[in-house]
Write an enzyme that holds these catalytic residues in place. Structure first.
Site, short mmCIF file in Angstrom:
data_model
loop_
_atom_site.label_atom_id
_atom_site.label_comp_id
_atom_site.label_asym_id
_atom_site.label_seq_id
_atom_site.Cartn_x
_atom_site.Cartn_y
_atom_site.Cartn_z
N ASN A 14 0.86 -1.39 0.06
CA ASN A 14 -0.04 -0.05 0.11
C ASN A 14 0.85 1.31 0.00
OD1 ASN A 14 -3.11 -0.48 0.27
ND2 ASN A 14 -2.07 -2.22 1.37
N HIS A 105 -8.15 -0.85 5.97
CA HIS A 105 -8.43 -2.17 6.84
C HIS A 105 -8.96 -3.19 6.02
CE1 HIS A 105 -8.69 -4.69 10.31
NE2 HIS A 105 -9.82 -5.37 9.83
C1 GAR Z 1 -3.16 -4.52 4.28
O1 GAR Z 1 -4.06 -5.52 3.75
C2 GAR Z 1 -3.84 -3.42 5.07
O2 GAR Z 1 -5.14 -3.28 4.97
C3 GAR Z 1 -3.72 -4.27 6.50
O3 GAR Z 1 -2.44 -4.76 6.44
C4 GAR Z 1 -1.97 -5.18 5.05
C5 GAR Z 1 -0.70 -4.33 4.66
O4 GAR Z 1 -0.23 -4.86 3.75
N1 GAR Z 1 -3.84 -3.48 7.65
C6 GAR Z 1 -4.51 -3.82 8.88
O5 GAR Z 1 -4.66 -5.01 9.23
C7 GAR Z 1 -4.77 -2.72 9.84
N2 GAR Z 1 -5.52 -3.29 10.83
P1 GAR Z 1 0.96 -4.01 2.91
O6 GAR Z 1 2.09 -3.97 3.76
O7 GAR Z 1 1.33 -4.82 1.65
O8 GAR Z 1 0.43 -2.40 2.34
#
Ligand code: GAR
Length: 192
Positions: A14, A105
């Site tokens: 992200n 999220h």
């Molecule tokens: C994402 O899916 C985000 O929505 C989640 O962590 C992941 C990070 O992925 N966040 C949560 O669960 C917050 N409670 P990334 O490091 O590849 O962006």
């Protein structure tokens, strides 16, 4: 021109999507902050050319939170985006940046707040899966919802497919929502 800081703990997909989108605007992503010294997000930051900083929670939570508050106060961003940042922000930080902290999220909140949200949504048999973009308050995934996007469970046939679909939704919508907020002076901290 407005400034954004991203906080991430893990892979940073992200963060990378946000960084690439912000690059197409006149706004600036000034830093990645991570609590994980070996986060893959750091490698992404280096390859994209975004400065990164580690706030080390190994020396104790309250010292780390004080360091994080100092850092954010010094950077003084207009917006802060949590992107897979797996630490809860303490009230002094939430209060200092009220309404200027966003989170993504991977579930349709208020369902499946907290860890492993995709797996728990999938295992629950919920009829729709999706993502929530929301303001951050002092709770865990509890702030006011800004946008939700979803798809029907029967559109995917495995947990892996559901994860891929959810990450695609995140990478498409979260950078857009952040850039729209950076465009609106009233949604930024510096305007308060
Ligand atoms: C994402 O899916 C985000 O929505 C989640 O962590 C992941 C990070 O992925 N966040 C949560 O669960 C917050 N409670 P990334 O490091 O590849 O962006």
């Amino acid at each position: 021109m407005a400034e954004l800081v991203v906080l991430a703990s893990g892979s940073g997909s992200n963060f990378e999507a946000i960084a690439r989108r912000v690059r197409t605007t006149h706004h600036r992503l000034t830093a990645l902050i991570t609590n994980t010294p070996d986060a893959y997000a750091i490698r992404r930051a280096e390859s994209i050319g975004v400065p990164w900083i580690v706030v080390d929670y190994a020396s104790g939570r309250s010292a780390a939170e004080a360091q994080l508050l100092d850092l954010l106060t010094t950077l003084d961003p207009d917006l802060i985006a949590l992107a897979g940042f797996m630490k809860v922000l303490p009230p002094p930080i939430v209060d200092a940046f009220a309404s200027a902290i966003y989170n993504i999220h991977p579930s349709l909140l208020p369902d499946f707040a907290g860890l492993n949200a995709i797996e728990r949504s999938w295992n629950s048999g919920a009829s729709r899966l999706g993502i929530t973009i929301h303001y951050v308050d002092a709770g865990i995934d509890t702030g006011t919802v800004i946008e939700q996007h979803s798809f029907a469970r029967e559109e995917v046939s495995s947990l892996e497919e559901a994860e891929a679909r959810i990450h695609a939704l995140e990478h498409s919508h979260y950078p857009r929502v952040l850039c729209e907020a950076l465009d609106r002076p009233g949604d930024r901290r510096s305007a308060m």
